[in-house]
Enzyme design. Structure first.
Site, PDB file in Angstrom:
ATOM      1  N   PRO A 232       0.855  -1.036  -0.038  1.00 56.90           N
ATOM      2  CG  PRO A 232      -0.008  -1.030   2.172  1.00 56.90           C
ATOM      3  CD  PRO A 232       0.748  -1.971   1.131  1.00 56.90           C
TER       4      PRO A 232
ATOM      5  CG  PHE B 229       3.029   6.322   3.220  1.00 58.27           C
ATOM      6  CD1 PHE B 229       3.244   5.769   4.344  1.00 58.27           C
ATOM      7  CD2 PHE B 229       3.971   6.010   1.883  1.00 58.27           C
ATOM      8  CE1 PHE B 229       4.373   4.997   4.634  1.00 58.27           C
ATOM      9  CE2 PHE B 229       5.007   5.363   2.405  1.00 58.27           C
ATOM     10  CZ  PHE B 229       5.296   4.761   3.457  1.00 58.27           C
ATOM     11  NE  ARG B 230       1.413  11.920   3.227  1.00 62.77           N
ATOM     12  CZ  ARG B 230       2.381  11.382   3.251  1.00 62.77           C
ATOM     13  NH1 ARG B 230       2.864  10.663   2.377  1.00 62.77           N
ATOM     14  NH2 ARG B 230       3.089  11.889   4.393  1.00 62.77           N
TER      15      ARG B 230
ATOM     16  CG  ASN C 162       9.092   3.623  -2.676  1.00 63.48           C
ATOM     17  OD1 ASN C 162       8.391   4.670  -2.191  1.00 63.48           O
ATOM     18  ND2 ASN C 162       8.804   3.420  -3.800  1.00 63.48           N
TER      19      ASN C 162
ATOM     20  CG  ASP D 106       9.561  -0.861  -2.141  1.00 67.51           C
ATOM     21  OD1 ASP D 106      10.349  -0.806  -2.631  1.00 67.51           O
ATOM     22  OD2 ASP D 106       8.505  -0.410  -2.507  1.00 67.51           O
TER      23      ASP D 106
END
Ligand code: OAD
Length: 277
Positions: A38, A40-41, A112, A114
């Site tokens: 996902p 954030f906003r 990021n 990730d």
């Protein structure tokens, strides 16, 4: 005006004509949503809209140093879900790697954590992890390092690791340990500040998948010179991009827009093949 028109075809031509040799790419969570992480906003699906279970005073508290100091557990509950290694790079990540393989990627600035750009093949020395990463971890008090294996154990168990270091007088530190991802209230890594002028030396800026709502990262596109084309690939217009003559807005899904850009460069098949590997 540098581009023939404010279209993806004009950007493709600019690249094909060899005028883009120093591309700076700036990315955010939107390039990884199609990998299953996902952002954030985004209303409804973003992380900040789905943290009720953590009972936070406000959503960003989970990444805020002061809150973590008093209540680190919510972060560790989330850390297991976000921990790298469970997700596959998207075609957008592969596109950044393709730019590098073509020898025209000057730098990637990513917000990021990730590590998917790296996993897609972009070499370490091309990546500025502006908001840090899970690669290392340290104590928030003495700043001492902490063993990776114990960190992994803590993340798997959703438990909070404590510092193992001792002070010169032999007192245990026992401070809270956290991965070296940048929390609100913390300074960005030195590498960000060492390289933040690079956009001013770029001949093309590509901003992808970010709301550009967190400073100082959000300022990076403004460092590009007037006359340097800036392309925004995002589901919504952000950060004042579009205000300059050579701004090109490619609004929509990142992967779809990246395919369009690759096609305009004559690289679509190559990109698809690279991503499929
Ligand atoms: P945001 O969630 O703020 O913004 C993601 C942007 O990507 C939004 O504009 C979305 O509309 C867009 N988007 C999402 N999925 C997309 C898709 N498939 N295709 C195109 N656009 C898409 O994420 P960031 O800008 O990365 O910092 O957030 C910046 C920082 O705020 C993060 O690094 C994090 C957060 O708090 C820290 O935790 C320090």
């Amino acid at each position: 005006q540098t581009l023939d028109s404010r279209t993806v075809e004009a950007v493709g031509k600019y690249i094909k004509d060899g005028r883009a040799k120093r591309i700076v790419v700036m990315t955010g969570a939107g390039i990884s949503t199609s990998a299953g992480i996902p952002d954030f906003r985004s209303p409804g699906t973003g992380l900040y809209a789905n943290l009720q279970r953590l009972k936070l005073p406000y959503a960003e508290a989970v990444f805020t140093l002061d809150y973590f100091r008093n209540n680190p557990l919510p972060f560790y509950i989330l850390a297991q879900e976000l921990y790298p290694g469970q997700f596959r790079p998207t075609i957008t990540h592969a596109f950044i790697n393709l730019l590098n393989e073509k020898g025209i990627l000057l730098k990637l600035f990513t917000q990021n954590i990730d590590c998917l750009e790296r996993e897609a093949g972009v070499p370490d020395d091309k990546i500025i992890e502006a908001h840090g990463s899970f690669a290392n971890q340290s104590c928030i008090d003495c700043k001492g390092s902490f063993p990776k294996d114990l960190m992994l154990k803590a993340i798997n168990e959703k438990s909070v690791p404590h510092c193992l270091h001792k002070s010169p007088s032999g007192e245990p530190c026992d401070g809270l340990v956290k991965p070296n991802i940048v929390f609100f209230g913390e300074q960005l890594p030195g590498a960000f500040f060492d390289n933040r002028d690079l956009p001013s030396t770029a001949d093309l800026i590509i901003v992808m998948g970010t709301s550009l709502s967190v400073a100082p990262f959000s300022q990076l596109p403004s460092f590009a010179h007037d006359g340097t084309p800036r392309v925004l690939i995002n589901s919504e217009a952000v950060g004042g991009l579009g205000s300059r003559t050579d701004d090109v807005l490619m609004l929509g899904d990142c992967d779809g827009q990246v395919r369009k850009l690759a096609e305009a460069c004559g690289w679509l098949e190559e990109l698809e093949a690279m991503w499929a590997m």
